[in-house]
Design an enzyme around this catalytic site. Structure first.
Site, PDB file in Angstrom:
ATOM      1  N   ARG A 120     127.918  47.913 -25.420  1.00  0.00           N
ATOM      2  CA  ARG A 120     128.195  46.350 -26.204  1.00  0.00           C
ATOM      3  C   ARG A 120     129.270  46.518 -27.257  1.00  0.00           C
ATOM      4  O   ARG A 120     129.011  47.556 -28.164  1.00  0.00           O
ATOM      5  CB  ARG A 120     126.527  45.970 -26.040  1.00  0.00           C
ATOM      6  CG  ARG A 120     126.146  45.627 -25.075  1.00  0.00           C
ATOM      7  CD  ARG A 120     124.319  45.196 -25.871  1.00  0.00           C
ATOM      8  NE  ARG A 120     124.183  45.654 -26.239  1.00  0.00           N
ATOM      9  CZ  ARG A 120     122.463  45.081 -26.601  1.00  0.00           C
ATOM     10  NH1 ARG A 120     122.337  44.417 -26.571  1.00  0.00           N
ATOM     11  NH2 ARG A 120     121.775  46.406 -26.809  1.00  0.00           N
ATOM     12  N   GLN A 168     117.937  55.152 -34.258  1.00  0.00           N
ATOM     13  CA  GLN A 168     117.834  53.602 -35.070  1.00  0.00           C
ATOM     14  C   GLN A 168     117.699  53.490 -36.481  1.00  0.00           C
ATOM     15  O   GLN A 168     118.206  54.509 -37.498  1.00  0.00           O
ATOM     16  CB  GLN A 168     116.180  52.410 -34.210  1.00  0.00           C
ATOM     17  CG  GLN A 168     116.899  52.219 -33.139  1.00  0.00           C
ATOM     18  CD  GLN A 168     116.013  53.230 -32.303  1.00  0.00           C
ATOM     19  OE1 GLN A 168     115.384  54.166 -32.639  1.00  0.00           O
ATOM     20  NE2 GLN A 168     116.618  53.819 -30.835  1.00  0.00           N
ATOM     21  N   THR A 213     125.122  54.010 -26.376  1.00  0.00           N
ATOM     22  CA  THR A 213     123.994  53.538 -25.765  1.00  0.00           C
ATOM     23  C   THR A 213     124.285  52.491 -23.973  1.00  0.00           C
ATOM     24  O   THR A 213     124.427  52.951 -22.639  1.00  0.00           O
ATOM     25  CB  THR A 213     122.662  53.347 -25.333  1.00  0.00           C
ATOM     26  OG1 THR A 213     122.143  54.481 -27.002  1.00  0.00           O
ATOM     27  CG2 THR A 213     121.403  53.442 -24.764  1.00  0.00           C
ATOM     28  N   ASP A 234     123.612  53.241 -35.878  1.00  0.00           N
ATOM     29  CA  ASP A 234     124.909  52.870 -35.523  1.00  0.00           C
ATOM     30  C   ASP A 234     125.384  52.878 -36.868  1.00  0.00           C
ATOM     31  O   ASP A 234     126.794  53.008 -37.081  1.00  0.00           O
ATOM     32  CB  ASP A 234     125.417  52.269 -34.773  1.00  0.00           C
ATOM     33  CG  ASP A 234     124.528  51.514 -33.464  1.00  0.00           C
ATOM     34  OD1 ASP A 234     124.099  52.626 -32.915  1.00  0.00           O
ATOM     35  OD2 ASP A 234     124.536  50.480 -33.389  1.00  0.00           O
ATOM     36  N   ASN A 276     117.348  54.827 -26.111  1.00  0.00           N
ATOM     37  CA  ASN A 276     118.059  53.237 -26.781  1.00  0.00           C
ATOM     38  C   ASN A 276     118.470  53.882 -27.882  1.00  0.00           C
ATOM     39  O   ASN A 276     119.324  53.431 -28.164  1.00  0.00           O
ATOM     40  CB  ASN A 276     116.865  52.016 -27.155  1.00  0.00           C
ATOM     41  CG  ASN A 276     115.588  52.856 -28.096  1.00  0.00           C
ATOM     42  OD1 ASN A 276     115.893  54.431 -28.114  1.00  0.00           O
ATOM     43  ND2 ASN A 276     114.842  52.136 -28.264  1.00  0.00           N
ATOM     44  N   ALA A 277     118.440  55.003 -27.772  1.00  0.00           N
ATOM     45  CA  ALA A 277     119.355  55.242 -29.216  1.00  0.00           C
ATOM     46  C   ALA A 277     120.662  56.222 -28.449  1.00  0.00           C
ATOM     47  O   ALA A 277     120.517  57.038 -27.296  1.00  0.00           O
ATOM     48  CB  ALA A 277     118.778  56.234 -30.196  1.00  0.00           C
ATOM     49  N   GLY A 278     121.860  56.617 -29.621  1.00  0.00           N
ATOM     50  CA  GLY A 278     122.564  57.097 -29.153  1.00  0.00           C
ATOM     51  C   GLY A 278     123.829  57.575 -30.731  1.00  0.00           C
ATOM     52  O   GLY A 278     123.532  56.808 -31.228  1.00  0.00           O
ATOM     53  N   HIS A 279     123.369  59.017 -30.877  1.00  0.00           N
ATOM     54  CA  HIS A 279     124.391  59.764 -31.594  1.00  0.00           C
ATOM     55  C   HIS A 279     125.414  60.722 -31.002  1.00  0.00           C
ATOM     56  O   HIS A 279     125.624  60.878 -30.041  1.00  0.00           O
ATOM     57  CB  HIS A 279     123.169  60.500 -31.726  1.00  0.00           C
ATOM     58  CG  HIS A 279     122.072  60.180 -32.752  1.00  0.00           C
ATOM     59  ND1 HIS A 279     120.869  61.134 -32.844  1.00  0.00           N
ATOM     60  CD2 HIS A 279     121.506  59.127 -33.054  1.00  0.00           C
ATOM     61  CE1 HIS A 279     119.861  59.998 -33.831  1.00  0.00           C
ATOM     62  NE2 HIS A 279     120.128  58.769 -33.163  1.00  0.00           N
ATOM     63  N   GLY A 324     125.581  56.170 -38.616  1.00  0.00           N
ATOM     64  CA  GLY A 324     126.744  57.205 -38.391  1.00  0.00           C
ATOM     65  C   GLY A 324     125.814  58.829 -39.091  1.00  0.00           C
ATOM     66  O   GLY A 324     125.988  59.431 -39.208  1.00  0.00           O
ATOM     67  N   LYS A 325     124.271  58.588 -38.953  1.00  0.00           N
ATOM     68  CA  LYS A 325     123.778  59.748 -38.460  1.00  0.00           C
ATOM     69  C   LYS A 325     123.436  60.740 -38.544  1.00  0.00           C
ATOM     70  O   LYS A 325     123.701  61.982 -38.486  1.00  0.00           O
ATOM     71  CB  LYS A 325     121.876  59.054 -38.919  1.00  0.00           C
ATOM     72  CG  LYS A 325     121.301  58.281 -39.561  1.00  0.00           C
ATOM     73  CD  LYS A 325     120.197  57.520 -38.433  1.00  0.00           C
ATOM     74  CE  LYS A 325     120.127  57.075 -37.221  1.00  0.00           C
ATOM     75  NZ  LYS A 325     121.186  56.042 -36.825  1.00  0.00           N
ATOM     76  N   GLY A 326     123.980  60.448 -37.072  1.00  0.00           N
ATOM     77  CA  GLY A 326     124.565  61.373 -36.086  1.00  0.00           C
ATOM     78  C   GLY A 326     125.620  62.520 -37.013  1.00  0.00           C
ATOM     79  O   GLY A 326     124.952  64.159 -36.571  1.00  0.00           O
TER      80      GLY A 326
HETATM   81  P1  IMP Z   1     115.615  48.317 -27.642  1.00  0.00           P
HETATM   82  O1  IMP Z   1     114.718  49.400 -28.018  1.00  0.00           O
HETATM   83  O2  IMP Z   1     116.026  48.905 -26.226  1.00  0.00           O
HETATM   84  O3  IMP Z   1     114.300  47.263 -27.730  1.00  0.00           O
HETATM   85  O4  IMP Z   1     115.874  47.151 -28.019  1.00  0.00           O
HETATM   86  C1  IMP Z   1     116.119  46.756 -29.517  1.00  0.00           C
HETATM   87  C2  IMP Z   1     116.666  46.196 -30.480  1.00  0.00           C
HETATM   88  O5  IMP Z   1     117.146  47.234 -30.961  1.00  0.00           O
HETATM   89  C3  IMP Z   1     118.289  46.157 -29.913  1.00  0.00           C
HETATM   90  O6  IMP Z   1     118.973  44.878 -30.362  1.00  0.00           O
HETATM   91  C4  IMP Z   1     119.047  47.314 -29.273  1.00  0.00           C
HETATM   92  O7  IMP Z   1     120.596  46.501 -29.853  1.00  0.00           O
HETATM   93  C5  IMP Z   1     118.411  47.789 -30.978  1.00  0.00           C
HETATM   94  N1  IMP Z   1     118.399  49.065 -30.668  1.00  0.00           N
HETATM   95  C6  IMP Z   1     117.958  50.352 -30.035  1.00  0.00           C
HETATM   96  N2  IMP Z   1     118.069  51.174 -30.377  1.00  0.00           N
HETATM   97  C7  IMP Z   1     119.301  51.061 -31.396  1.00  0.00           C
HETATM   98  C8  IMP Z   1     119.927  51.623 -31.432  1.00  0.00           C
HETATM   99  O8  IMP Z   1     119.977  53.160 -31.396  1.00  0.00           O
HETATM  100  N3  IMP Z   1     121.503  51.866 -32.382  1.00  0.00           N
HETATM  101  C9  IMP Z   1     121.521  50.389 -32.726  1.00  0.00           C
HETATM  102  N4  IMP Z   1     121.032  49.499 -31.992  1.00  0.00           N
HETATM  103  C10 IMP Z   1     119.655  49.674 -31.407  1.00  0.00           C
END
Ligand code: IMP
Length: 415
Positions: A299, A220, A296, A13, A38-41, A15-17
């Protein structure tokens, strides 16, 4: 330019996007090489907000290639939703290429992620519960299925074999989902996604041999890297520079420049050590002003001062050629701004980022205190320039630009 990389230097997070979006203007294509849903840009174009999880940020330009490399774990349902969402808003340029080697996520991976997190109890990792950890584990364990399997005739047979393996080894999954339903759904996914699936390794090498400029967009951040991050509080892919090679198939010799992205303060979602975390009203201030809520999962992100030691470690390992500092505007308005320049652990000074998460969690930050600034125009105030200079000297890396707002033009080029 050839191949250029953009890597997050903190816990994601950063701000790569938006930096990728900016650099993409000068490129022919954008490549994702790690992570998954899991990623969110988050990107803002003409006040329109876009949240991308799997599709590279170049999709918002009408002429760029968008390549999902073999290191990206694909949840086909999420990907199709994203394609449809972009199509609806007329922002899908159609130049999407998905690696035939990309591992696939299935609904049982999400179930396992949830199950594992609940069993871990107080030791839970705070995952995004998208099934990413169990999905990559299956790949390493050779019981995963890949994109090429999804579009092949023997997909159903392979999935049945994997499912029987799963319920034998993890009886808690039995009865939790209807595999016939999964097979039907994935057959539909296969028809939709087949036109985009290709050998992206061949494609990348062809594009680079034709002198195209490609941007490799990390997901990430380095401190969540499975090898070097705050293990076990990490994600399951390589968010470091090495992930580019294993997750796309280009060679290290083809990578020309590596840029890092660091936020002017630190944030983290999920569990794990965070020495500079601000728990009271200062943390709340950064969270509200910086709108620090997960893209994503929604939280609230934990917030704290810039950790110079951790960020310097990221610069070293990834061979960073220069960094972009984001959200400088969020620090504006504070009396004083802190940067962590060392830790105290059991009475001794540490000047490096320790391997052990237990040690890091007991480290007290040593701060350099700098005077704050007010930011009410595009002109950088004197104290903000001093902050940038301090960061450059401490990280031994040039700051190439700073962002001072979410819009494409809220960016100051310092090159
Ligand atoms: P997972 O990748 O869902 O297994 O989560 C493992 C850890 O990486 C957790 O602390 C997540 O909150 C964190 N995490 C996974 N993807 C991101 C992302 O894109 N941004 C920030 N934290 C992430």
């Amino acid at each position: 330019m050839g191949a250029t990389a953009v890597i997050g230097l903190q816990w994601g997070d950063e701000g790569k996007g938006r930096i990728v979006d900016l650099l993409a203007q000068r490129c022919d294509g954008v490549v994702r090489y790690n992570g998954g849903p899991n990623a969110g840009h988050t990107l803002v174009v003409d006040s329109e907000v876009f949240k991308l999880h799997l599709i590279p940020s170049g999709i918002l330009y009408n002429d760029k290639f968008n390549i999902i490399g073999n290191g990206v774990i694909v949840d086909p349902g999420t990907l199709i939703e994203e394609i449809d969402g972009l199509k609806e808003r007329n922002f899908f340029n159609g130049r999407l290429f998905i690696s035939d080697r990309s591992p696939l996520l299935f609904p049982y991976h999400r179930l396992m992620d949830e199950l594992e997190e609940s069993i871990r109890g107080n030791f839970s990792l705070g995952t995004t519960k998208r099934g990413v950890g169990p999905g990559y584990t299956d790949e390493i364990n050779r019981s995963g299925l890949r994109m090429i399997d999804l579009i092949s005739d023997d997909f159903e047979e392979k999935l049945r074999m994997v499912w029987s393996l799963k319920i034998k080894l993890c009886p808690a999954l039995d009865g939790k989902l209807d595999i016939e339903d999964v097979i039907r759904t994935y057959r539909e996914y296969s028809i939709i996604l087949k036109p985009y699936v290709t050998d992206t390794v061949m494609l990348l090498h062809r594009l680079l041999s034709e002198d195209m400029d490609l941007l490799f967009e990390g997901a990430q951040g380095f401190l969540l890297d499975v090898n070097f991050g705050t293990y076990p509080y990490v994600s399951s892919s390589e968010s470091s520079i090495s992930g580019i090679f294993s997750g796309s198939g280009i060679s290290p010799k083809q990578l020309r420049k590596v840029y890092g992205v660091a936020k002017s303060y630190m944030t983290r979602v999920g569990s794990g050590p965070f020495p500079t975390e601000l728990k009271g009203s200062s943390g709340e201030y950064l969270r509200e002003k910086g709108k620090e809520y997960g893209t994503t999962t929604g939280r609230p992100r934990r917030c704290g001062w810039l950790d110079g030691v951790a960020t310097r470690f990221s610069c070293q390992i990834n061979g960073i050629d220069g960094i972009y500092l984001t959200k400088l505007d969020v620090l504006g308005g504070l009396e004083e701004v802190n940067i962590c320049v060392g830790y105290i652990y059991e009475g001794e000074r540490l000047d490096y980022f320790p391997a052990s998460s237990e040690i890091l969690s007991r480290c007290e930050p040593i701060y350099e205190r700098l005077p704050g600034w007010k930011m009410d125009s595009r002109e950088l105030p004197k104290n903000a320039i001093a902050f940038i200079k301090f960061v450059e000297d401490f990280l031994d890396t040039k700051v190439l630009g700073v962002s001072i707002g979410p819009e494409r033009d809220s960016f100051i080029d310092l090159c």
